[in-house]
Design a protein around this motif. Sequence first.
Motif, PDB file in Angstrom:
ATOM      1  N   ASN A  39      64.402 -51.615 -36.571  1.00 40.06           N
ATOM      2  CA  ASN A  39      64.029 -50.383 -35.865  1.00 40.06           C
ATOM      3  C   ASN A  39      62.802 -49.820 -36.827  1.00 40.06           C
ATOM      4  O   ASN A  39      62.569 -50.611 -37.465  1.00 40.06           O
ATOM      5  CB  ASN A  39      65.206 -49.379 -35.863  1.00 40.06           C
ATOM      6  N   ASP A  40      62.674 -48.659 -36.838  1.00 44.90           N
ATOM      7  CA  ASP A  40      61.324 -48.225 -37.414  1.00 44.90           C
ATOM      8  C   ASP A  40      61.763 -47.783 -38.796  1.00 44.90           C
ATOM      9  O   ASP A  40      60.886 -47.532 -39.703  1.00 44.90           O
ATOM     10  CB  ASP A  40      60.837 -46.752 -36.770  1.00 44.90           C
ATOM     11  N   GLN A  41      62.986 -47.903 -39.243  1.00 43.36           N
ATOM     12  CA  GLN A  41      63.331 -47.577 -40.591  1.00 43.36           C
ATOM     13  C   GLN A  41      63.904 -48.781 -41.376  1.00 43.36           C
ATOM     14  O   GLN A  41      63.938 -48.679 -42.509  1.00 43.36           O
ATOM     15  CB  GLN A  41      64.521 -46.565 -40.402  1.00 43.36           C
ATOM     16  N   ILE A  42      64.463 -49.835 -40.632  1.00 41.79           N
ATOM     17  CA  ILE A  42      65.310 -50.957 -41.362  1.00 41.79           C
ATOM     18  C   ILE A  42      64.319 -52.271 -41.139  1.00 41.79           C
ATOM     19  O   ILE A  42      64.100 -52.602 -40.067  1.00 41.79           O
ATOM     20  CB  ILE A  42      66.780 -51.113 -41.152  1.00 41.79           C
ATOM     21  N   ALA A  43      64.115 -53.031 -42.292  1.00 42.85           N
ATOM     22  CA  ALA A  43      63.531 -54.148 -42.096  1.00 42.85           C
ATOM     23  C   ALA A  43      64.085 -55.155 -43.159  1.00 42.85           C
ATOM     24  O   ALA A  43      64.468 -54.898 -44.110  1.00 42.85           O
ATOM     25  CB  ALA A  43      61.865 -53.919 -42.256  1.00 42.85           C
ATOM     26  N   LEU A  44      63.925 -56.572 -42.793  1.00 45.25           N
ATOM     27  CA  LEU A  44      64.661 -57.702 -43.737  1.00 45.25           C
ATOM     28  C   LEU A  44      63.290 -58.596 -43.543  1.00 45.25           C
ATOM     29  O   LEU A  44      62.674 -59.049 -42.723  1.00 45.25           O
ATOM     30  CB  LEU A  44      65.835 -58.280 -42.964  1.00 45.25           C
ATOM     31  N   ASN A  61      63.202 -72.285 -54.443  1.00 44.87           N
ATOM     32  CA  ASN A  61      63.213 -71.114 -54.683  1.00 44.87           C
ATOM     33  C   ASN A  61      62.972 -70.144 -53.548  1.00 44.87           C
ATOM     34  O   ASN A  61      62.247 -70.570 -52.401  1.00 44.87           O
ATOM     35  CB  ASN A  61      62.427 -70.492 -55.701  1.00 44.87           C
ATOM     36  N   GLY A  62      63.526 -68.808 -53.491  1.00 46.66           N
ATOM     37  CA  GLY A  62      63.006 -67.955 -52.457  1.00 46.66           C
ATOM     38  C   GLY A  62      63.519 -66.578 -52.728  1.00 46.66           C
ATOM     39  O   GLY A  62      63.867 -66.159 -54.000  1.00 46.66           O
ATOM     40  N   PHE A  63      63.570 -65.569 -51.798  1.00 41.10           N
ATOM     41  CA  PHE A  63      63.871 -64.209 -51.868  1.00 41.10           C
ATOM     42  C   PHE A  63      64.354 -63.664 -50.561  1.00 41.10           C
ATOM     43  O   PHE A  63      63.853 -64.212 -49.526  1.00 41.10           O
ATOM     44  CB  PHE A  63      62.722 -63.367 -52.512  1.00 41.10           C
ATOM     45  N   ILE A  64      65.153 -62.681 -50.706  1.00 44.31           N
ATOM     46  CA  ILE A  64      65.415 -61.933 -49.620  1.00 44.31           C
ATOM     47  C   ILE A  64      65.355 -60.462 -49.848  1.00 44.31           C
ATOM     48  O   ILE A  64      65.760 -59.862 -50.806  1.00 44.31           O
ATOM     49  CB  ILE A  64      66.801 -61.943 -48.975  1.00 44.31           C
ATOM     50  N   LYS A  65      64.731 -59.620 -49.271  1.00 47.34           N
ATOM     51  CA  LYS A  65      64.576 -58.148 -49.215  1.00 47.34           C
ATOM     52  C   LYS A  65      64.898 -57.347 -47.899  1.00 47.34           C
ATOM     53  O   LYS A  65      64.774 -57.549 -47.093  1.00 47.34           O
ATOM     54  CB  LYS A  65      62.942 -57.770 -49.620  1.00 47.34           C
ATOM     55  N   ALA A  66      65.867 -56.191 -48.274  1.00 46.02           N
ATOM     56  CA  ALA A  66      66.103 -55.422 -47.120  1.00 46.02           C
ATOM     57  C   ALA A  66      65.872 -54.061 -47.591  1.00 46.02           C
ATOM     58  O   ALA A  66      66.024 -53.560 -48.611  1.00 46.02           O
ATOM     59  CB  ALA A  66      67.608 -55.233 -46.996  1.00 46.02           C
ATOM     60  N   ARG A  67      64.943 -53.244 -46.741  1.00 50.49           N
ATOM     61  CA  ARG A  67      64.260 -52.080 -46.853  1.00 50.49           C
ATOM     62  C   ARG A  67      64.782 -50.852 -46.114  1.00 50.49           C
ATOM     63  O   ARG A  67      64.951 -51.467 -44.567  1.00 50.49           O
ATOM     64  CB  ARG A  67      62.952 -52.426 -46.855  1.00 50.49           C
ATOM     65  N   TYR A  68      64.872 -49.837 -46.350  1.00 46.98           N
ATOM     66  CA  TYR A  68      65.143 -48.698 -45.602  1.00 46.98           C
ATOM     67  C   TYR A  68      64.052 -47.773 -45.900  1.00 46.98           C
ATOM     68  O   TYR A  68      63.690 -47.246 -47.118  1.00 46.98           O
ATOM     69  CB  TYR A  68      66.634 -48.221 -45.856  1.00 46.98           C
ATOM     70  N   GLU A  69      63.303 -47.290 -44.742  1.00 47.16           N
ATOM     71  CA  GLU A  69      62.334 -46.350 -45.061  1.00 47.16           C
ATOM     72  C   GLU A  69      62.474 -44.853 -44.344  1.00 47.16           C
ATOM     73  O   GLU A  69      62.734 -45.125 -43.067  1.00 47.16           O
ATOM     74  CB  GLU A  69      61.140 -46.974 -44.709  1.00 47.16           C
ATOM     75  N   SER A  70      62.509 -44.153 -45.014  1.00 48.20           N
ATOM     76  CA  SER A  70      62.398 -42.547 -44.097  1.00 48.20           C
ATOM     77  C   SER A  70      61.063 -42.079 -44.186  1.00 48.20           C
ATOM     78  O   SER A  70      60.036 -42.448 -44.714  1.00 48.20           O
ATOM     79  CB  SER A  70      63.593 -41.753 -44.869  1.00 48.20           C
ATOM     80  N   GLU A  71      61.117 -40.597 -43.930  1.00 47.94           N
ATOM     81  CA  GLU A  71      59.370 -40.238 -43.724  1.00 47.94           C
ATOM     82  C   GLU A  71      59.060 -39.974 -45.071  1.00 47.94           C
ATOM     83  O   GLU A  71      57.789 -40.287 -45.354  1.00 47.94           O
ATOM     84  CB  GLU A  71      59.754 -38.870 -43.009  1.00 47.94           C
ATOM     85  N   HIS A  72      59.868 -39.458 -46.255  1.00 43.16           N
ATOM     86  CA  HIS A  72      59.344 -39.214 -47.384  1.00 43.16           C
ATOM     87  C   HIS A  72      59.719 -40.362 -48.562  1.00 43.16           C
ATOM     88  O   HIS A  72      59.424 -40.200 -49.584  1.00 43.16           O
ATOM     89  CB  HIS A  72      59.618 -37.852 -47.851  1.00 43.16           C
TER      90      HIS A  72
END
Length: 696
Positions: free
Chosen positions: A567-572, A597-608
């Motif tokens: 969604n607009d806040q969660i990305a992998l 080798n490799g990587f995995i990143k999970a991100r949560y983004e809010s307004e600020h």
Amino acid sequence: MTLKHSSIALGVVTALLGTTDLKADEFEKSAEVLVVSGSRVEQKLSDVTGSVSVVTEQALEEEVSIDLASAFRYQTGITAQGSAGNAQAITVRGIGGNRVVYIKDGKRLNDAYEGGQGLLIGRGYLDIEGIRQIEIAKGAASSLYGSDALGGIVVISTKSPSDYLADAPSYAHLSAGYHGASDEQSLSGVFAKRLGEHAASIQLTRREGSQTQNFDETLPEYDYTSTAAVLKGELTLDAQSSLVASLDYYTQKTDQVLVAQSHETDEVNDSLSVSVLYKSSAVTALYDSLEAQVYFSDYEQQSNQIRTGADRSGSYVDNNDYRFEQQIVGTRLVLDKQLNVGDVAHQLVYGVDFDMYDTERPRYKSRRDLQGSLVKDNEAQKAFPGADTTLIGLFVQDNVTLLPNILTVNAGLRLDSYQMDPKRDALYTSDAIEKIDETALSPKLGVVYRISDGLSLVGQYARGFKIPPHDQAYQSHGVEPFYQIIPNSDLDPEYSDSIELGLKGSFDSSQFSLAVFHSTFDDFIANQLVRTEPTFIPNVSKQVYQYHNLEEVKIKGVEANMTLWFNDQIALDSGLTYLHGKNSQTDDYIESLSPLNGFIKARYESEHWSVTTALRAASRMDKVPAETAIETAGWATVDVFADYQWQDWQLNMGIFNLLDKEYVNYERVAGNAADISLSQYTMPGRYLAAKVKFTF
């Protein structure tokens, strides 16, 4: 120095494949990224036929990066060696050192010399504050950039006054940072202002830190300080032309005292470059846009050492004055012209590069015995003689749109001529130290075929070449009576032929890329044992080495990347790299490879604010050059970093190696004997990094 406390709950992340065309941190769906490494003029990343990784200013801030090594934590096909306060080197798909060319704001960065463990002493001394974007084009790129672009190019772009100002009359910010791996503290400031139709900016950065430690924190300490200053002025000549003048200065001082008056080292790296860039968008019969640049750079490394020792005459104290100096005078001209021939659209990019290098490697030794008597007085020591090198290249690339929005072809060709003339010195009398004079032709052909809206098939063939490095062709030193390296002016240039096929997809909620590549390196230069000689020490023979051309080295591999927006806040986001490379003559693995080798990143983004959890991992490395060569175990580490913005304040912080994992990057020990102790090569344990910025 490392944090041994705090625990943070982790989110569960799932595995996905990966390789990167775009910096993995850039989760947000933003405007198309523009790069210059594909054509030497701005081009959409989706139109580039080869793989290009991009590190943006935003990504550098989010991951609290302080140097090249920390800027490339989450990249496929790219590894970085070295640490804060030390030389640093980038390896691209198993090829590194001087086989990767570095360009900063259009200027070639200084050359370097081998210093062991794949590092190039003299390179990597730069500050990343004020960098707008770093691009790494993977694979041969000599059709555009000439010599040294055998394995790839690193293109660094710093911010201009206009980048800071946008539409504002002035801009300023102050930032302070801390990086726990090296106890580094930093302070940086930027001020930019419009002056009528013109603009100017100045950036100053100061860093103070110490030795980046291993896991057990047992490495000998040293302290470093660095100062960087970048001044730029933009002069608007008329509505279609401008001048950009810049001064880029960097100095770093390192002090180490292991035993006072017995084992001390202080080292200074100074770099200064000035340039003037003329830009024009006035359309003429020859071009639609033009960039002409002249520049001068001056790099000097000075290492002062106190060393005690003993020989058959007794104990002594040496004072060593070792230096590496290089000045470059360069010019470049790049023109861009849009043409329509019938229904076919052409974008012609063509121009010329001209660079002159003046390289010296003076080394002097003074020696006193324990009674204080002078045994040697500033006596010249061998390493390799300096050289005067001239490089000139003519290039052209035609970006052809055969079928609009369906099929484009990029065809390029470059002709290079170079001369490398060793400086005459009574210290070097070998007949093998002779002038090297060669030419090279480097073609490229790339295709982008858009299967559907958002899905493209890409392919590229590119040729690369590299002139024999001065430190290898003219190397002439040793440690008596144990070993000696002798010069070889008969070295041939190295050549590479790279083929890459890829699939790229960009959709509403996902983005991916898959690349399969194969590179063949002819006349690959490597150090070889050529003979042994008896010595005055019983049962001890002197080993004599010389750089030679290997017949052929082949490297192949796969890179993949996938980004999902839930969604607009969660990305992998994730990435994976697999490399396989051998010396075709001996069937031995080459030591510059990296394990799976490799990587995995999970991100949560809010307004600020935002928070990211990242997992990096590598498999066991057993593809080593010989049975007696060291292997390394597999490993996995977890990092967590976050940012918060409030009005004019910005805070970035991260905890790296969160679980305090003890591990070794294979690249740090590649080629060493299997019985060496790994402790000194381990990576730092858990540490904190943070940066706060206030914008006026």
